[in-house]
Every structure is written in structure tokens, then in C-alpha cells.
Design a protein around this motif. Structure first.
Motif, mmCIF file in Angstrom:
data_model
loop_
_atom_site.group_PDB
_atom_site.id
_atom_site.type_symbol
_atom_site.label_atom_id
_atom_site.label_comp_id
_atom_site.label_asym_id
_atom_site.label_seq_id
_atom_site.Cartn_x
_atom_site.Cartn_y
_atom_site.Cartn_z
ATOM 1 N N THR A 56 0.851 -1.175 0.000
ATOM 2 C CA THR A 56 0.000 0.000 0.000
ATOM 3 C C THR A 56 0.891 1.229 0.000
ATOM 4 O OG1 THR A 56 -1.622 -1.202 1.294
ATOM 5 C CG2 THR A 56 -1.835 1.189 1.237
ATOM 6 N N HIS B 65 4.558 -3.893 -13.450
ATOM 7 C CA HIS B 65 3.901 -2.770 -12.784
ATOM 8 C C HIS B 65 2.884 -2.119 -13.719
ATOM 9 C CE1 HIS B 65 3.171 0.688 -10.285
ATOM 10 N NE2 HIS B 65 3.418 1.444 -11.327
ATOM 11 N N VAL C 12 -0.207 -4.360 -14.005
ATOM 12 C CA VAL C 12 -1.022 -4.281 -12.789
ATOM 13 C C VAL C 12 -1.848 -2.994 -12.804
ATOM 14 C CG1 VAL C 12 -0.910 -3.966 -10.279
ATOM 15 C CG2 VAL C 12 0.408 -5.787 -11.363
ATOM 16 N N GLN C 13 -1.235 -1.891 -13.213
ATOM 17 C CA GLN C 13 -1.962 -0.614 -13.274
ATOM 18 C C GLN C 13 -3.155 -0.717 -14.214
ATOM 19 O OE1 GLN C 13 -0.434 0.614 -10.468
ATOM 20 N NE2 GLN C 13 -0.797 2.581 -11.411
ATOM 21 N N GLU D 276 -5.832 -3.012 -12.553
ATOM 22 C CA GLU D 276 -6.503 -2.333 -11.443
ATOM 23 C C GLU D 276 -7.460 -1.265 -11.944
ATOM 24 O OE1 GLU D 276 -3.357 -1.004 -8.849
ATOM 25 O OE2 GLU D 276 -3.281 -2.931 -7.800
ATOM 26 N N GLN E 242 -10.524 -3.064 -13.298
ATOM 27 C CA GLN E 242 -11.334 -3.592 -12.195
ATOM 28 C C GLN E 242 -12.124 -2.492 -11.516
ATOM 29 O OE1 GLN E 242 -11.800 -6.786 -11.391
ATOM 30 N NE2 GLN E 242 -13.219 -6.220 -9.783
ATOM 31 N N ALA E 243 -11.517 -1.332 -11.356
ATOM 32 C CA ALA E 243 -12.194 -0.211 -10.692
ATOM 33 C C ALA E 243 -13.388 0.282 -11.489
ATOM 34 C CB ALA E 243 -11.201 0.925 -10.464
#
Length: 96
Positions: free
Chosen positions: A2, A38, A41-42, A45, A48-49
Motif C-alpha cells: 500500500t 507494474h 497491474v496498473q 486495477e 477492475q475499478a
């Protein structure tokens, strides 16, 4: 990990350490892979959001679709899983 918006993501921090530290064979490839992962993943994410959660009305619609499209033997759990995955844009490739 985080992190706040001012902190560098761990993968990018490690990539930078590898690139600026003592050079060893393969370090550049490792750093490039960390940066690629990385970035992936961005993207995942962010996607998904943007997806709407599966609410009770959507789930009810999936059950109605399953019931309308199957014969007297009905549908099975695999059918339900595929419909929920399709709703969320998840694709499963068969493992060979």
C-alpha cells in the motif's frame, strides 16, 4: 504494498535500485520486467475499478438467462460461473 500517491510503487523502486546499483548480468532485464509487470497491474486495477459490482438484480438476470436457455436437465454450477465471469469480463484460457 500500500502506498500513497507521493510514494513510488515498490516494483518501480526496485527497478530503479537495480538500474542504478552495481551492475550484474541480467539486471537490466529484471528491471524491465518489473516495469512491465507494474504497468500491467496498473491496467488491470484500472479496469477492475471501472467494473460494476455484481448486484442482486444482475445476478437475478443471469439466473433467468440460464433458466431460459437450458433444457429440462437445467444448468450446472459451471454455467453459472461462466456467466458471472462473462459479466465481469473475465476470460479463462484452457490450460494444456
Amino acid at each position: 504494498m500500500t502506498h500513497t500517491s507521493t510514494e513510488q510503487p515498490e516494483a518501480l523502486r526496485l527497478a530503479e535500485l537495480i538500474e542504478t546499483g552495481n551492475r550484474r548480468s541480467g539486471d537490466s532485464a529484471i528491471a524491465a520486467e518489473l516495469r512491465r509487470l507494474h504497468a500491467r497491474v496498473q491496467v488491470l486495477e484500472a479496469a477492475q475499478a471501472q467494473r460494476a459490482p455484481l448486484d442482486a438484480y444482475s445476478l437475478r438476470a443471469i439466473f433467468k438467462k440460464l433458466n431460459a436457455n437450458h433444457d429440462e436437465e437445467g444448468w450446472n454450477f459451471g454455467d453459472l460461473v461462466r456467466e458471472v465471469e462473462a459479466y465481469h469480463g473475465i476470460t479463462q484460457e484452457k490450460q494444456g
